[in-house]
Design a protein around this motif. Structure first.
Motif, PDB file in Angstrom:
ATOM      1  N   THR A   1       0.836  -1.201   0.000  1.00  0.00           N
ATOM      2  CA  THR A   1       0.000   0.000   0.000  1.00  0.00           C
ATOM      3  C   THR A   1       0.866   1.245   0.000  1.00  0.00           C
ATOM      4  OG1 THR A   1      -1.815   1.169   1.110  1.00  0.00           O
ATOM      5  CG2 THR A   1      -0.174   0.152   2.516  1.00  0.00           C
ATOM      6  N   GLU A   2       0.310   2.332  -0.534  1.00  0.00           N
ATOM      7  CA  GLU A   2       0.945   3.649  -0.437  1.00  0.00           C
ATOM      8  C   GLU A   2       0.096   4.602   0.408  1.00  0.00           C
ATOM      9  OE1 GLU A   2       1.647   4.994  -4.405  1.00  0.00           O
ATOM     10  OE2 GLU A   2       3.507   3.853  -4.612  1.00  0.00           O
ATOM     11  N   ASP A   3      -0.984   4.084   0.963  1.00  0.00           N
ATOM     12  CA  ASP A   3      -1.880   4.878   1.806  1.00  0.00           C
ATOM     13  C   ASP A   3      -1.305   4.886   3.225  1.00  0.00           C
ATOM     14  OD1 ASP A   3      -3.930   5.766   3.515  1.00  0.00           O
ATOM     15  OD2 ASP A   3      -5.503   4.995   2.202  1.00  0.00           O
ATOM     16  N   GLU A   4      -0.790   6.031   3.653  1.00  0.00           N
ATOM     17  CA  GLU A   4      -0.110   6.107   4.940  1.00  0.00           C
ATOM     18  C   GLU A   4      -1.057   5.822   6.107  1.00  0.00           C
ATOM     19  OE1 GLU A   4       1.997   9.741   5.395  1.00  0.00           O
ATOM     20  OE2 GLU A   4       3.382   9.347   3.725  1.00  0.00           O
ATOM     21  N   ASN A   5      -2.296   6.277   6.013  1.00  0.00           N
ATOM     22  CA  ASN A   5      -3.243   6.010   7.095  1.00  0.00           C
ATOM     23  C   ASN A   5      -3.554   4.521   7.189  1.00  0.00           C
ATOM     24  OD1 ASN A   5      -3.492   8.737   7.829  1.00  0.00           O
ATOM     25  ND2 ASN A   5      -5.100   9.085   6.290  1.00  0.00           N
ATOM     26  N   LEU A   6      -3.746   3.887   6.032  1.00  0.00           N
ATOM     27  CA  LEU A   6      -3.991   2.446   6.026  1.00  0.00           C
ATOM     28  C   LEU A   6      -2.778   1.696   6.544  1.00  0.00           C
ATOM     29  CD1 LEU A   6      -5.635  -0.062   5.344  1.00  0.00           C
ATOM     30  CD2 LEU A   6      -4.791   0.116   2.984  1.00  0.00           C
ATOM     31  N   LEU A   7      -1.597   2.140   6.139  1.00  0.00           N
ATOM     32  CA  LEU A   7      -0.377   1.479   6.602  1.00  0.00           C
ATOM     33  C   LEU A   7      -0.259   1.556   8.121  1.00  0.00           C
ATOM     34  CD1 LEU A   7       2.301   0.059   6.042  1.00  0.00           C
ATOM     35  CD2 LEU A   7       3.341   2.316   5.664  1.00  0.00           C
ATOM     36  N   ASP A   8      -0.562   2.702   8.702  1.00  0.00           N
ATOM     37  CA  ASP A   8      -0.507   2.831  10.162  1.00  0.00           C
ATOM     38  C   ASP A   8      -1.450   1.836  10.832  1.00  0.00           C
ATOM     39  OD1 ASP A   8       1.367   4.820  10.029  1.00  0.00           O
ATOM     40  OD2 ASP A   8      -0.067   6.470  10.253  1.00  0.00           O
ATOM     41  N   ASP A   9      -2.659   1.697  10.279  1.00  0.00           N
ATOM     42  CA  ASP A   9      -3.622   0.746  10.846  1.00  0.00           C
ATOM     43  C   ASP A   9      -3.111  -0.684  10.733  1.00  0.00           C
ATOM     44  OD1 ASP A   9      -5.456   2.686  11.591  1.00  0.00           O
ATOM     45  OD2 ASP A   9      -6.587   2.566   9.710  1.00  0.00           O
ATOM     46  N   LEU A  10      -2.553  -1.039   9.586  1.00  0.00           N
ATOM     47  CA  LEU A  10      -2.088  -2.409   9.382  1.00  0.00           C
ATOM     48  C   LEU A  10      -0.865  -2.719  10.245  1.00  0.00           C
ATOM     49  CD1 LEU A  10      -2.514  -2.749   5.509  1.00  0.00           C
ATOM     50  CD2 LEU A  10      -3.991  -3.640   7.324  1.00  0.00           C
ATOM     51  N   LEU A  11       0.014  -1.750  10.435  1.00  0.00           N
ATOM     52  CA  LEU A  11       1.159  -1.964  11.326  1.00  0.00           C
ATOM     53  C   LEU A  11       0.691  -2.194  12.756  1.00  0.00           C
ATOM     54  CD1 LEU A  11       3.691   0.711   9.995  1.00  0.00           C
ATOM     55  CD2 LEU A  11       3.801  -1.768   9.690  1.00  0.00           C
ATOM     56  N   ARG A  12      -0.338  -1.468  13.154  1.00  0.00           N
ATOM     57  CA  ARG A  12      -0.894  -1.655  14.498  1.00  0.00           C
ATOM     58  C   ARG A  12      -1.492  -3.050  14.653  1.00  0.00           C
ATOM     59  NH1 ARG A  12      -6.054  -1.001  15.766  1.00  0.00           N
ATOM     60  NH2 ARG A  12      -6.447   0.270  13.900  1.00  0.00           N
ATOM     61  N   LEU A  13      -2.198  -3.515  13.630  1.00  0.00           N
ATOM     62  CA  LEU A  13      -2.816  -4.839  13.707  1.00  0.00           C
ATOM     63  C   LEU A  13      -1.766  -5.946  13.673  1.00  0.00           C
ATOM     64  CD1 LEU A  13      -5.889  -4.302  11.347  1.00  0.00           C
ATOM     65  CD2 LEU A  13      -5.795  -4.164  13.842  1.00  0.00           C
TER      66      LEU A  13
ATOM     67  N   VAL B   1       6.984  -4.250   4.161  1.00  0.00           N
ATOM     68  CA  VAL B   1       6.131  -3.263   3.515  1.00  0.00           C
ATOM     69  C   VAL B   1       6.727  -2.909   2.165  1.00  0.00           C
ATOM     70  CG1 VAL B   1       5.104  -0.963   3.660  1.00  0.00           C
ATOM     71  CG2 VAL B   1       5.420  -2.329   5.747  1.00  0.00           C
ATOM     72  N   THR B   2       5.889  -2.925   1.128  1.00  0.00           N
ATOM     73  CA  THR B   2       6.309  -2.445  -0.179  1.00  0.00           C
ATOM     74  C   THR B   2       5.322  -1.387  -0.629  1.00  0.00           C
ATOM     75  OG1 THR B   2       6.823  -3.056  -2.463  1.00  0.00           O
ATOM     76  CG2 THR B   2       5.054  -4.274  -1.398  1.00  0.00           C
ATOM     77  N   HIS B   3       5.840  -0.285  -1.137  1.00  0.00           N
ATOM     78  CA  HIS B   3       4.994   0.835  -1.577  1.00  0.00           C
ATOM     79  C   HIS B   3       4.773   0.705  -3.072  1.00  0.00           C
ATOM     80  CE1 HIS B   3       5.465   2.757   2.334  1.00  0.00           C
ATOM     81  NE2 HIS B   3       6.753   2.487   2.240  1.00  0.00           N
ATOM     82  N   GLY B   4       3.607   0.244  -3.412  1.00  0.00           N
ATOM     83  CA  GLY B   4       3.308   0.065  -4.818  1.00  0.00           C
ATOM     84  C   GLY B   4       3.110  -1.390  -5.119  1.00  0.00           C
TER      85      GLY B   4
ATOM     86  N   VAL C   1      -0.334 -11.907   2.318  1.00  0.00           N
ATOM     87  CA  VAL C   1      -0.177 -10.617   1.643  1.00  0.00           C
ATOM     88  C   VAL C   1      -1.431  -9.790   1.888  1.00  0.00           C
ATOM     89  CG1 VAL C   1       0.172  -9.413  -0.543  1.00  0.00           C
ATOM     90  CG2 VAL C   1       1.318 -11.603  -0.134  1.00  0.00           C
ATOM     91  N   ILE C   2      -1.245  -8.564   2.375  1.00  0.00           N
ATOM     92  CA  ILE C   2      -2.358  -7.646   2.628  1.00  0.00           C
ATOM     93  C   ILE C   2      -2.222  -6.496   1.648  1.00  0.00           C
ATOM     94  CG2 ILE C   2      -3.557  -6.250   4.340  1.00  0.00           C
ATOM     95  CD1 ILE C   2      -2.084  -7.877   6.502  1.00  0.00           C
ATOM     96  N   VAL C   3      -3.191  -6.340   0.764  1.00  0.00           N
ATOM     97  CA  VAL C   3      -3.118  -5.373  -0.330  1.00  0.00           C
ATOM     98  C   VAL C   3      -4.115  -4.252  -0.077  1.00  0.00           C
ATOM     99  CG1 VAL C   3      -3.358  -5.017  -2.818  1.00  0.00           C
ATOM    100  CG2 VAL C   3      -2.415  -7.180  -1.940  1.00  0.00           C
ATOM    101  N   GLY C   4      -3.635  -3.016  -0.151  1.00  0.00           N
ATOM    102  CA  GLY C   4      -4.521  -1.867  -0.097  1.00  0.00           C
ATOM    103  C   GLY C   4      -5.169  -1.642  -1.452  1.00  0.00           C
ATOM    104  N   GLU C   5      -6.405  -1.177  -1.432  1.00  0.00           N
ATOM    105  CA  GLU C   5      -7.131  -0.941  -2.682  1.00  0.00           C
ATOM    106  C   GLU C   5      -6.408   0.045  -3.581  1.00  0.00           C
ATOM    107  OE1 GLU C   5     -11.624   0.530  -4.056  1.00  0.00           O
ATOM    108  OE2 GLU C   5     -10.999   0.592  -1.954  1.00  0.00           O
TER     109      GLU C   5
END
Length: 392
Positions: free
Chosen positions: A23-35, A45-48, A62-66
């Motif tokens: 994911t490149e969504d910083e807010n989503l990344l913060d949530d996923l790191l917390r989980l 983490v890979t951006h893109g 693998v957890i993929v952001g939309e």
């Protein structure tokens, strides 16, 4: 065989690889790191994305952001892909999930609980759960804590991955019995607020390591209450880690003890071979059997006249495991700080060695008996398998 075996007989706690987040969504990344932290793991983490996405094939999940879904069209399909969408019920999102072979589409925060469990399952794997043995005394002073420690010490000495859990808050602490009350690590009060999922590896890493095993005991504070939810979370984590779990149980039954009993494969009721002790054990057995399907009797010899071999089990109508020989030197050894089970040739250690050999050796490891199947190798007459091994 259940457990792991290292060349030096010590337990190995290798760091399991974490999931891959795309994911490149910083807010989503913060949530996923917390989980991921809640699941007890550190992700990559890979951006893109794209055909060369590092870790795509090797990550356990693998957890993929939309936001990155369009860049993954050239990536080969693989199991264990979860798509996180802002509108998980949108038909377009589901079509995108099908294109990359995602097993599930989630929205946050609604899907957080499921995702934490899924991350922990992926990281810890789906191996065989630990063989879990509970020990409880038929009456006070029967030596149940000593037997529980000896079983755990013996299992660890044989190279099995072992956790010893002290479920008796009024017992004085098994870390003291093992000579490790000053050892660094978490005790029960640190887990009192545990809810939901606790990572098996994270649990083990946080506990004191004594005599090649992990020990969850009590501190010296005044708090002696563990909620049932905390007991359930800790017991589940210990079992998922595999190997062997030994639980020292109190004779009273409350909500937390009920949770522990529900996850025990076989219970050992230790009874001094005396009539009054056997009568007292009847009440303990009746209470435990409401939740524990497989309860068996270990009779302990007494220094004076006692009941014949097998008599306590017969009077209680429970299967016998064997008779624990009287050891006149045990109290002296404990007084000198020698932990139970430390002397391989002592009667207590030999009993434990034969017990594990009977339970663990064979074409398959013992399986959990929550469906009433029982643990193989224990349905034998009192003392018979001990005598076959030449013990006296």
């Amino acid at each position: 065989m259940v457990g792991s075996n290292d060349s030096d007989g010590a337990e190995r706690d290798a760091q399991e690889p974490g999931p891959l987040i795309v994911t490149e969504d910083e807010n989503l990344l913060d949530d996923l790191l917390r989980l991921c932290a809640a699941a007890g793991t550190m992700p990559a983490v890979t951006h893109g994305g794209g055909a060369g996405t590092a870790g795509w094939d090797s990550a356990p999940l693998v957890i993929v952001g939309e936001d990155c879904i369009d860049r993954l069209r050239g990536v080969g399909r693989r199991p264990g892909v979860v798509l996180i969408g802002q509108q998980p019920d949108d038909t377009r999102v589901w079509q995108q999930a099908v294109e990359i072979g995602a097993e599930r589409v989630l929205g946050l925060p609604d899907g957080e609980s499921w995702l934490v469990d899924r991350i922990a399952d992926a990281v810890e794997g789906d191996g065989r759960p630990a063989l879990t043995v509970g020990v409880l005394g038929g009456r006070g002073g029967s030596g149940a804590s000593t037997l529980a420690c000896a079983l755990a010490v013996t299992a660890a000495r044989q190279g099995h991955r072992t956790i010893l859990i002290d479920a008796d808050p009024l017992g004085g602490g098994l870390d003291v019995l093992l000579g490790g009350e000053r050892e660094k690590g978490l005790r029960w009060p640190a887990f009192a607020e545990s809810r939901g999922r606790v990572g098996g590896g994270a649990l083990a890493d946080s506990l004191p390591r004594l005599h090649a095993l992990r020990v969850l005991s009590w501190d010296r504070g005044e708090s002696v209450t563990i909620p049932p939810t905390a007991m359930r979370a800790v017991m589940s984590a210990a079992r998922r880690r595999g190997g062997i779990v030994v639980v020292d149980l109190p004779r009273r039954l409350d909500g937390a003890v009920a949770e522990a009993l529900a996850q025990i494969d076989v219970g050992l009721l230790l009874i001094p071979a005396e009539l009054r002790a056997t009568a007292a054990a009847g009440r303990v057995a009746a209470s435990a059997r409401t939740l524990l399907r497989d309860l068996r009797v270990v009779a302990r010899e007494t220094p004076g006249p006692g009941l014949p071999d097998g008599e306590p089990a017969r009077l209680l109508a429970l299967p016998p495991v064997g008779t624990l020989p009287w050891d006149p030197h045990l109290a002296e050894s404990l007084g000198r700080g020698i932990p139970p089970g430390a002397h391989p040739r002592a009667p207590l250690s030999r009993f434990c060695t034969e017990f594990w050999a009977r339970v663990l050796d064979g074409p398959e490891p013992a399986r959990p008996c929550h469906q009433g199947r029982g643990v193989p190798g224990l349905g034998v007459g009192s003392r018979s398998w001990l005598d076959e091994g030449g013990l006296s």
